[in-house]
Design a protein around this motif. Structure first.
Motif, PDB file in Angstrom:
ATOM      1  N   PRO A  78       0.814  -1.215   0.000  1.00 54.19           N
ATOM      2  CA  PRO A  78       0.000   0.000   0.000  1.00 54.19           C
ATOM      3  C   PRO A  78       0.851   1.270   0.000  1.00 54.19           C
ATOM      4  O   PRO A  78       2.006   1.260   0.421  1.00 54.19           O
ATOM      5  N   PHE A  79       0.262   2.375  -0.487  1.00 53.60           N
ATOM      6  CA  PHE A  79       0.935   3.668  -0.457  1.00 53.60           C
ATOM      7  C   PHE A  79      -0.099   4.768  -0.283  1.00 53.60           C
ATOM      8  O   PHE A  79      -1.281   4.580  -0.584  1.00 53.60           O
ATOM      9  N   GLN A  80       0.331   5.912   0.197  1.00 54.08           N
ATOM     10  CA  GLN A  80      -0.582   7.031   0.417  1.00 54.08           C
ATOM     11  C   GLN A  80       0.169   8.342   0.289  1.00 54.08           C
ATOM     12  O   GLN A  80       1.299   8.479   0.761  1.00 54.08           O
ATOM     13  N   THR A  81      -0.453   9.322  -0.396  1.00 53.48           N
ATOM     14  CA  THR A  81       0.064  10.686  -0.449  1.00 53.48           C
ATOM     15  C   THR A  81      -1.074  11.602  -0.024  1.00 53.48           C
ATOM     16  O   THR A  81      -2.143  11.140   0.379  1.00 53.48           O
TER      17      THR A  81
ATOM     18  N   VAL B 271      -2.630   0.669  -3.886  1.00 49.72           N
ATOM     19  CA  VAL B 271      -1.891  -0.557  -3.592  1.00 49.72           C
ATOM     20  C   VAL B 271      -1.210  -1.024  -4.867  1.00 49.72           C
ATOM     21  O   VAL B 271      -1.808  -1.028  -5.950  1.00 49.72           O
ATOM     22  N   GLN B 272       0.047  -1.401  -4.716  1.00 50.65           N
ATOM     23  CA  GLN B 272       0.808  -1.979  -5.814  1.00 50.65           C
ATOM     24  C   GLN B 272       0.735  -3.501  -5.685  1.00 50.65           C
ATOM     25  O   GLN B 272       1.066  -4.058  -4.633  1.00 50.65           O
TER      26      GLN B 272
ATOM     27  N   THR C   2       3.687  -5.674 -12.449  1.00 52.81           N
ATOM     28  CA  THR C   2       3.166  -4.838 -11.369  1.00 52.81           C
ATOM     29  C   THR C   2       1.892  -4.156 -11.865  1.00 52.81           C
ATOM     30  O   THR C   2       1.893  -3.523 -12.928  1.00 52.81           O
ATOM     31  N   VAL C   3       0.817  -4.325 -11.109  1.00 50.71           N
ATOM     32  CA  VAL C   3      -0.443  -3.638 -11.407  1.00 50.71           C
ATOM     33  C   VAL C   3      -0.757  -2.748 -10.209  1.00 50.71           C
ATOM     34  O   VAL C   3      -0.789  -3.221  -9.069  1.00 50.71           O
TER      35      VAL C   3
ATOM     36  N   GLN D 170       2.494  -2.459 -15.460  1.00 50.60           N
ATOM     37  CA  GLN D 170       3.899  -2.433 -15.839  1.00 50.60           C
ATOM     38  C   GLN D 170       4.446  -3.854 -15.822  1.00 50.60           C
ATOM     39  O   GLN D 170       4.058  -4.671 -14.971  1.00 50.60           O
ATOM     40  N   ALA D 171       5.334  -4.152 -16.767  1.00 48.84           N
ATOM     41  CA  ALA D 171       5.917  -5.488 -16.830  1.00 48.84           C
ATOM     42  C   ALA D 171       7.231  -5.437 -17.583  1.00 48.84           C
ATOM     43  O   ALA D 171       7.490  -4.513 -18.359  1.00 48.84           O
TER      44      ALA D 171
END
Length: 344
Positions: free
Chosen positions: A116-119, A125-126, A145-146, A161-162
């Motif tokens: 998870p990430f937050q700004t 979530v990656q 990576t989605v 991304q791949a």
């Protein structure tokens, strides 16, 4: 904005992204499956606008691919095989003689690692997964990576991304079924769709692309000025009949046309705007849904949801003149689709 997670069935984690407007996106680490998207109607009432099972156990098989990440290749591959640099690659026949949506062990069936990430302005979530060389018959070890991102503008981004260590084929999508009425109140027949597309790819009786591009002019496939889906569901056009009375076709987007798709639903006042850098989309109107599935808000039925599977065309493996889905070794694959929800 907040991110919460809870365990379901003692083996999966369901994560919920919630923005400051109350919009929520809920998904599993299994298959990256989106189980709910909750957005307001014109009166501010928050309701679910995607199809999902009532019982989480049903996602184990998920033959309709509800909400899932699809890969390595979204769509159907003729004869479950393709040639690459003179070599023939055999894939799984998981739909009669065809290969569909990555096969039995496709990305809809894997456990994704989550981060998870937050700004200040967004949360997300990656989801990461490594597909080994030869898996399902595909060449190359592929790191994928989605990323699911929710903003306070009621935008939901999916970034793909791949990278592969060998030349291979790849085109990823998400298989969410949308129903903007909210809580499955009606089928999607009255959804009004605008799409910037002059051409679609013809399908044969086996639902395989012939490679022939058909001009949409004077057909039920002309969404350039907008039309209700019901026109195609009731149409006598041979291509609508071929797929079970509806749509399951690849539409090529007109270059530099923004947004790619706009969907409006009068009773709720909801608008879904879709932007993507993919060359086209498979629009599928749930022609194959039966009335036997227990969904979150009731039983399933034909035309209960519509999918917008933004992707490259796998038909390019066997037909000339279509956008390629080849991915060179160590060449980054990078695509994005944005789903923005508004009201009117």
């Amino acid at each position: 904005m907040k991110i919460t997670s809870e365990k379901v069935l003692n083996k999966w984690v369901e994560t919920t992204l919630t923005n400051n407007n109350g919009m929520q996106v809920r998904f599993l680490n299994f298959g990256g499956i989106i189980t709910e998207i909750i957005v307001p109607n014109r009166d501010g009432v928050l309701e679910n606008v995607v199809l999902g099972y009532r019982q989480y156990e049903e996602y184990e098989q998920n033959p309709n691919y509800f909400g899932a990440i699809i890969g390595r290749v979204a769509g159907r591959i003729q004869d479950a095989s393709f040639h690459l640099d003179g070599k023939r690659y055999e894939l799984e026949n998981n739909e009669e003689t065809r290969h569909l949506h990555g096969g039995y062990g496709g990305f809809h069936q894997v456990m994704w690692e989550t981060s998870p990430f937050q700004t200040n302005n967004q949360i997300g979530v990656q989801l990461s997964h490594t597909s080994p060389d030869g898996e399902g018959g595909y060449p190359g070890r592929v790191n994928v990576t989605v990323t699911y991102t929710l903003t306070n503008k009621n935008e939901f981004f999916i970034d793909y991304q791949a990278i592969s260590d060998k030349k291979t084929i790849l085109t990823l999508t998400n298989h969410t079924y949308f129903n903007l009425t909210g809580q499955q109140k009606e089928t999607v027949g009255n959804h009004f769709v605008n799409m910037n597309s002059d051409q679609f790819i013809e399908l044969n009786q086996n639902l395989l692309p012939t490679g022939k591009l058909i001009d949409v002019t004077h057909t039920p496939f002309d969404f350039r000025k907008g039309k209700r889906l019901i026109e195609g569901l009731k149409a006598t056009h041979p291509q609508n009949i071929t797929v079970g009375h509806g749509y399951d076709h690849y539409f090529l987007f007109n270059k530099d046309a923004e947004p790619s798709i706009i969907v409006k639903e009068d009773t709720s006042g909801r608008i879904l705007e879709i932007n993507t850098d993919q060359p086209g989309v498979v629009m599928y109107t749930g022609n194959g849904l039966d009335n036997q599935l227990q969904l979150r808000e009731g039983m399933s039925k034909k035309y209960l949801g519509v999918c917008f599977e933004t992707q490259g065309p796998p038909a390019s493996l066997h037909q000339q003149g279509l956008p390629s889905i080849l991915l060179e070794a160590n060449e980054p694959y990078k695509k994005q689709t944005r789903f923005a929800f508004h009201r009117y």
